[in-house]
Scaffold this active site. Structure first.
Site, short mmCIF file in Angstrom:
data_model
loop_
_atom_site.label_atom_id
_atom_site.label_comp_id
_atom_site.label_asym_id
_atom_site.label_seq_id
_atom_site.Cartn_x
_atom_site.Cartn_y
_atom_site.Cartn_z
N CYS A 2 1.74 33.62 24.52
CA CYS A 2 2.57 33.46 25.52
C CYS A 2 2.47 32.38 26.57
O CYS A 2 1.33 32.60 26.94
CB CYS A 2 2.73 35.00 26.19
SG CYS A 2 3.28 36.43 24.98
N ARG A 27 -0.92 27.65 22.68
CA ARG A 27 -1.40 29.01 23.15
C ARG A 27 -0.95 30.00 22.07
O ARG A 27 -1.65 31.07 21.93
CB ARG A 27 -0.89 29.61 24.59
CG ARG A 27 -1.28 28.71 25.65
CD ARG A 27 -0.53 29.11 26.90
NE ARG A 27 -0.73 30.22 27.31
CZ ARG A 27 -1.42 30.85 28.32
NH1 ARG A 27 -2.29 29.64 28.80
NH2 ARG A 27 -1.77 31.67 28.72
N TRP A 73 4.33 35.66 22.32
CA TRP A 73 3.65 35.94 20.88
C TRP A 73 3.86 37.46 20.80
O TRP A 73 3.38 38.10 21.76
CB TRP A 73 2.15 35.75 21.25
CG TRP A 73 1.44 35.80 20.00
CD1 TRP A 73 0.94 35.00 19.21
CD2 TRP A 73 0.30 36.89 19.85
NE1 TRP A 73 -0.10 35.43 18.42
CE2 TRP A 73 -0.54 36.52 18.72
CE3 TRP A 73 0.30 38.24 20.37
CZ2 TRP A 73 -1.32 37.69 18.04
CZ3 TRP A 73 -0.60 39.17 19.73
CH2 TRP A 73 -1.28 38.62 18.67
N ASN A 99 4.58 37.84 30.26
CA ASN A 99 3.50 37.63 29.53
C ASN A 99 2.83 38.89 29.65
O ASN A 99 2.51 39.43 31.04
CB ASN A 99 2.61 36.43 29.97
CG ASN A 99 3.17 35.14 29.51
OD1 ASN A 99 4.32 34.96 28.80
ND2 ASN A 99 2.40 34.40 29.90
N GLY A 100 2.26 39.66 28.74
CA GLY A 100 1.32 40.57 28.94
C GLY A 100 1.83 41.99 28.29
O GLY A 100 2.96 41.80 27.52
N GLU A 477 -19.40 31.32 11.82
CA GLU A 477 -18.50 30.49 12.52
C GLU A 477 -17.79 29.60 11.42
O GLU A 477 -16.55 29.36 11.59
CB GLU A 477 -19.28 29.58 13.60
CG GLU A 477 -18.45 28.45 14.32
CD GLU A 477 -17.04 29.22 14.95
OE1 GLU A 477 -16.91 30.45 15.16
OE2 GLU A 477 -16.53 28.26 15.37
N LYS A 481 -13.79 29.43 10.85
CA LYS A 481 -12.76 28.33 11.06
C LYS A 481 -12.13 27.99 9.84
O LYS A 481 -10.80 27.85 9.92
CB LYS A 481 -13.85 27.04 10.96
CG LYS A 481 -14.43 26.45 12.39
CD LYS A 481 -13.34 26.47 13.48
CE LYS A 481 -13.14 27.40 14.14
NZ LYS A 481 -13.76 27.97 15.29
N GLU A 484 -9.34 30.84 9.41
CA GLU A 484 -7.98 30.91 10.54
C GLU A 484 -7.20 29.67 10.35
O GLU A 484 -5.86 29.92 10.86
CB GLU A 484 -8.66 31.02 11.94
CG GLU A 484 -9.34 29.63 12.63
CD GLU A 484 -9.71 29.72 13.91
OE1 GLU A 484 -9.21 30.41 14.77
OE2 GLU A 484 -10.95 29.31 14.19
N HIS A 500 -26.95 43.03 -1.89
CA HIS A 500 -26.62 44.43 -1.67
C HIS A 500 -25.01 44.77 -1.66
O HIS A 500 -24.78 45.65 -1.11
CB HIS A 500 -27.08 44.85 -0.14
CG HIS A 500 -28.79 44.59 0.01
ND1 HIS A 500 -29.53 45.37 -0.70
CD2 HIS A 500 -29.28 43.44 0.46
CE1 HIS A 500 -30.69 44.86 -0.51
NE2 HIS A 500 -30.61 43.67 0.23
N LYS A 595 -4.10 30.93 21.34
CA LYS A 595 -5.16 30.23 21.69
C LYS A 595 -6.02 30.87 23.12
O LYS A 595 -7.24 31.21 23.06
CB LYS A 595 -4.98 28.81 22.46
CG LYS A 595 -6.26 27.90 23.21
CD LYS A 595 -7.09 27.49 21.88
CE LYS A 595 -8.24 26.80 22.51
NZ LYS A 595 -9.09 26.52 21.36
C1 F6R Z 1 -11.71 30.66 16.98
C2 F6R Z 1 -11.08 31.01 18.22
C3 F6R Z 1 -11.23 32.56 18.83
C4 F6R Z 1 -11.77 32.43 20.22
C5 F6R Z 1 -11.62 33.97 20.67
C6 F6R Z 1 -12.17 34.13 22.11
O1 F6R Z 1 -11.25 29.43 16.59
O2 F6R Z 1 -10.99 30.20 18.93
O3 F6R Z 1 -11.99 33.12 17.93
O4 F6R Z 1 -13.08 32.28 20.36
O5 F6R Z 1 -10.28 34.32 20.75
O6 F6R Z 1 -11.67 33.11 22.93
P1 F6R Z 1 -12.22 32.80 24.46
O7 F6R Z 1 -13.45 32.06 24.12
O8 F6R Z 1 -10.97 31.95 25.00
O9 F6R Z 1 -12.58 33.87 25.03
#
Ligand code: F6R
Length: 600
Positions: A2, A27, A73, A99-100, A477, A481, A484, A500, A595
């Site tokens: 948002c 975002r 969002w 927002n919220g 990680e 990536k 997502e 396992h 984001k």
């Molecule tokens: C994945 C990604 C998310 C953030 C998570 C935490 O690429 O960006 O998994 O790492 O939402 O966000 P922050 O780091 O902003 O607290």
């Protein structure tokens, strides 16, 4: 997640609002809308989908010098035009964006708004209807706005226009980010300075439970009792060019390429002129005085925390627990006598992490935030902050913030070890500089990685990433990536754990990407690769120079064993990027994601 933009001034607002919303697209959102106010009244435009569609729907003949806009969002109610913001009160007098999440919206509806017909399924509409209800009783917009805010439970950043008041934007904030930007003859509201950096770099921080009356020539901050609060503006430290793609097709690719520069920036920022580590003495003290560290984070930042645990335990010899923020509050472990809490967050706004921070502060324990956004909520509210200096990260998939987090954690661990008087054979700045060069070598090998993506990932439904010890954490990680942004189902697994149960999923041709950068587990991980190959897997081994075998698909340059995550993650980021690209996915704005995750 948002985004809000508001403007009141002399110029036409439509373009300012649409431009601002475009800057907030990163975002994550699924619908958008704007409302402007002029002598003919309120003009409302909303769409499900992208800002480009909103732009199409806006009537360009309307001229107005004040307005509000939002990217939504979805939380309460599906993504749709009806649920998109702005929302209006029953008479149409008040128009509001939010927002919220309002936790008590159902109680408010039942208590005050039983007779009102609601046009949406959102919690937001309850706010605007409540304001109108209170207004009918007291006939004063600012008072009704204040009263409504004091009834809300939950998180909110709000901007509202009153059809009968052409001189004020009514603004409020609690737990969700919101700034007021100051201009000459105009003022703006934004949930992120990036939205309005082209207009001003002067901003006012708004604290929780404050109301702001934003006019063309002045801004008045009040508390919920109407008491005026004075506050100095600050200068936003973001360069407008940092948030442009330049010649890159996607922000993600730009941000992957920026990683070597970020490493060098961190080296500079955390080093004195005579090459000593430079760290806030309070952070040093907090690290030195604790008996256990609790790292709290989510997603990619959590994965960086897992690597950080190794640094701190191996070098500074302090026990570390790494916790997923959204789990911690509900399942708190037994705490040690002198805990230190470290919050790792790119955005500094993640609501799950903030919920833990609030609780920990109530308990009176020391807190440190490691973030890319100084001035963010987690940074402001923690006792101490360490900055990542990665520059704005716009692509939803985090890349340069992850490697920056690891670099800062390495520096923190070494600094603590030195403060404690441990002798260590590891110069973090020198080793980070070597890692930066290695990253540069890798980012120049995009064609090779793109070829590997074609061979292994273009048509697959799923993929596994396996590794042991440090490599396992990087695999988690890499898998995040890939899933997502390309929507390929991917799992990061400890190499030894696959047999396992999960090995049952390996079929003819299933891609298994194995990392082999750690000498002590090189033999073991290669055994695990053979186990999956024997069951039909298509293996792609990424090893480090010195540990490689002839059959390896890709070899990364040699760096210090502790810092391999900085380097081994780069091909994984690029694999994810190309897999998403080849599948026609929206690389920078993957579906369903945001984001800055500002809801719990
Ligand atoms: C994945 C990604 C998310 C953030 C998570 C935490 O690429 O960006 O998994 O790492 O939402 O966000 P922050 O780091 O902003 O607290």
């Amino acid at each position: 997640m948002c985004g809000i933009v508001g403007y009141i001034g002399q110029d036409d607002t439509k373009e300012i609002l649409l431009n601002g919303l475009e800057k907030l697209e990163y975002r994550g959102y699924d619908s958008a809308g704007i409302a402007t106010l002029n002598d003919q009244g309120v003009h409302l435009f909303k769409v499900k989908g992208r800002i480009a569609a909103l732009r199409e729907s806006v009537d360009n003949s309307i001229h107005a010098t004040m307005g509000i806009g939002q990217t939504r969002w979805a939380t309460h109610g599906v993504p749709s035009k009806e649920n998109a913001h702005p929302h209006q009160s029953a008479s149409g007098r008040f128009t509001l964006v939010h927002n919220g999440v309002i936790e008590n919206y159902q109680d408010l509806k039942a208590e005050y708004l039983r007779d009102i017909h609601f046009a949406s399924d959102t919690d937001t509409e309850v706010i605007v209807q409540l304001i109108e209800k209170l207004f009918t009783e007291i006939n004063d917009t600012a008072e009704a706005f204040r009263k409504a805010m004091s009834q809300l439970k939950g998180s909110y950043a709000i901007a509202m226009i009153d059809r009968e008041d052409h001189d004020t934007l009514y603004v409020a904030k609690n737990k969700s980010p919101l700034l007021v930007g100051l201009g000459d003859g105009f003022n703006v509201v934004a949930s992120d300075a990036m939205a309005t950096l082209n207009l001003t770099n002067q901003y006012l921080e708004i604290h929780d439970q404050e109301i702001v009356l934003v006019r063309r020539n002045y801004v008045e901050i009040q508390d919920l009792n109407g008491q005026i609060i004075h506050r100095e503006a600050f200068v936003a430290q973001i360069d407008a060019s940092d948030i442009e793609k330049g010649t890159y097709p996607h922000f993600m690719l730009k941000e992957i390429d920026e990683q070597p520069f970020v490493m060098r920036k961190i080296i500079n920022e955390y080093q004195t002129e005579d090459n000593q580590l430079k760290l806030d003495k309070n952070v040093r003290e907090a690290m030195n005085n604790c008996d256990r560290i609790y790292i709290i984070a989510a997603g990619t930042s959590y994965h960086a925390g897992l690597v950080g645990k190794e640094f701190i335990e191996k070098l500074a010899k302090i026990p570390v627990e790494v916790h997923i923020a959204s789990e911690f509050s509900y399942n708190m472990p037994l705490l040690s006598d002198k805990p230190l809490f470290i919050f790792i967050s790119q955005s500094g706004e993640t609501a799950d992490s903030r919920a833990v921070l609030v609780k920990i502060k109530e308990m009176g324990y020391p807190t440190l935030t490691i973030t890319n956004v100084p001035g963010s909520t987690l940074s402001r509210e923690a006792d101490y902050t360490l900055n990542l200096y990665a520059g704005p990260e716009i692509a939803v998939a985090s890349t340069k913030a992850y490697t920056a987090q690891i670099a800062v954690l390495a520096i923190l661990a070494v600094d603590t070890a030195k403060t404690k008087g441990f002798s260590i054979d590891f110069d973090p700045m020198q080793e980070l500089a070597i890692a930066a060069n290695a990253m540069e070598v890798l980012t120049a090998q995009k064609d090779t990685i793109e070829e590997l993506t074609r061979k292994y990932l273009d048509t697959t439904r799923n993929a596994f990433f396996i590794g042991r010890s440090t490599d396992y954490h990087v695999c988690m990680e890499g898998a995040l990536k890939l899933k997502e942004i390309s929507y390929i189902q991917a799992e990061g697994f400890a190499g030894g754990e696959l047999k396992h149960g999960t090995i049952a999923l390996i079929e003819e041709g299933t891609p298994v990407i194995a990392l082999a950068t750690q000498e002590n587990v090189n033999y073991a991980i290669r055994g695990n690769v053979q186990e999956v190959v024997a069951r039909g897997a298509s293996d792609m081994v990424i090893s480090m120079k010195g540990l490689e075998q002839d059959t390896d698909a890709f070899v990364i340059p040699r760096v210090h064993e502790l810092l391999t995550p900085l380097v081994s993650v780069v091909p994984l980021q690029l694999l994810a990027y190309y897999a998403a690209l080849h599948r026609g996915c929206d690389v920078d704005k993957p579906r369903n994601l945001a984001k800055s995750v500002t809801v719990e």
